[in-house]
Design a protein around this motif. Sequence first.
Motif, short mmCIF file in Angstrom:
data_model
loop_
_atom_site.label_atom_id
_atom_site.label_comp_id
_atom_site.label_asym_id
_atom_site.label_seq_id
_atom_site.Cartn_x
_atom_site.Cartn_y
_atom_site.Cartn_z
N TRP A 102 -5.66 1.02 -5.45
CA TRP A 102 -4.99 1.08 -5.09
C TRP A 102 -5.83 0.25 -4.37
N GLU A 103 -7.22 0.01 -4.08
CA GLU A 103 -8.67 -1.01 -3.72
C GLU A 103 -8.58 -1.10 -4.93
N SER A 104 -8.97 -1.27 -5.87
CA SER A 104 -9.47 -1.43 -6.94
C SER A 104 -8.77 -2.95 -7.66
N TRP A 105 -7.63 -2.35 -7.60
CA TRP A 105 -6.80 -2.92 -8.42
C TRP A 105 -6.39 -4.30 -7.30
N VAL A 106 -5.93 -3.90 -5.54
CA VAL A 106 -6.45 -4.92 -5.00
C VAL A 106 -7.51 -6.65 -5.00
N TYR A 143 1.28 -1.05 -0.28
CA TYR A 143 0.24 -0.07 0.21
C TYR A 143 0.81 1.51 -0.30
N HIS A 144 2.16 1.34 1.18
CA HIS A 144 2.71 2.59 0.90
C HIS A 144 3.40 2.88 -0.09
N LEU A 145 3.37 1.45 -1.19
CA LEU A 145 5.57 1.48 -2.13
C LEU A 145 3.87 2.31 -3.46
N PHE A 146 2.66 1.91 -3.40
CA PHE A 146 2.42 2.49 -4.82
C PHE A 146 1.55 3.61 -4.04
N VAL A 147 0.52 4.06 -2.90
CA VAL A 147 0.35 5.14 -2.81
C VAL A 147 1.01 6.05 -1.97
N ALA A 148 1.57 5.97 -1.92
CA ALA A 148 2.92 7.30 -1.22
C ALA A 148 4.15 7.32 -1.58
N GLU A 149 5.05 6.48 -2.73
CA GLU A 149 6.06 6.56 -3.04
C GLU A 149 5.70 6.69 -4.84
N ARG A 150 4.37 5.73 -5.25
CA ARG A 150 4.47 6.14 -6.79
C ARG A 150 2.36 6.82 -7.09
N ASP A 151 2.43 7.50 -5.70
CA ASP A 151 1.36 8.31 -6.22
C ASP A 151 -0.20 7.78 -6.95
N TRP A 152 -0.54 6.30 -6.44
CA TRP A 152 -1.99 6.00 -7.01
C TRP A 152 -2.54 6.35 -5.61
N SER A 153 -3.94 6.68 -6.09
CA SER A 153 -5.04 7.61 -5.15
C SER A 153 -5.35 5.65 -4.24
#
Length: 60
Positions: A44-48, A30-40
């Motif tokens: 992220w929730e949809s991808w998971v 979560y941190h990688l995608f949302v905080a570091e890669r700027d996914w909303s």
Amino acid sequence: MLAEKGKLAEGLDTDRAVDICYALLGPEVYHLFVAERDWSPEVWESWVHQGLCSHLLAGR
């Protein structure tokens, strides 16, 4: 619960299903995608959700 209801994908046992959940739902991912890669968080929730369904559920 999915295993008990016979909903896991063919050939997938409970231990492997748990491993997949840990990998996709871990706070590091979560941190990688949302905080570091700027996914909303919504993306992220949809991808998971899509990943969990495609890897865990029978008939997908």
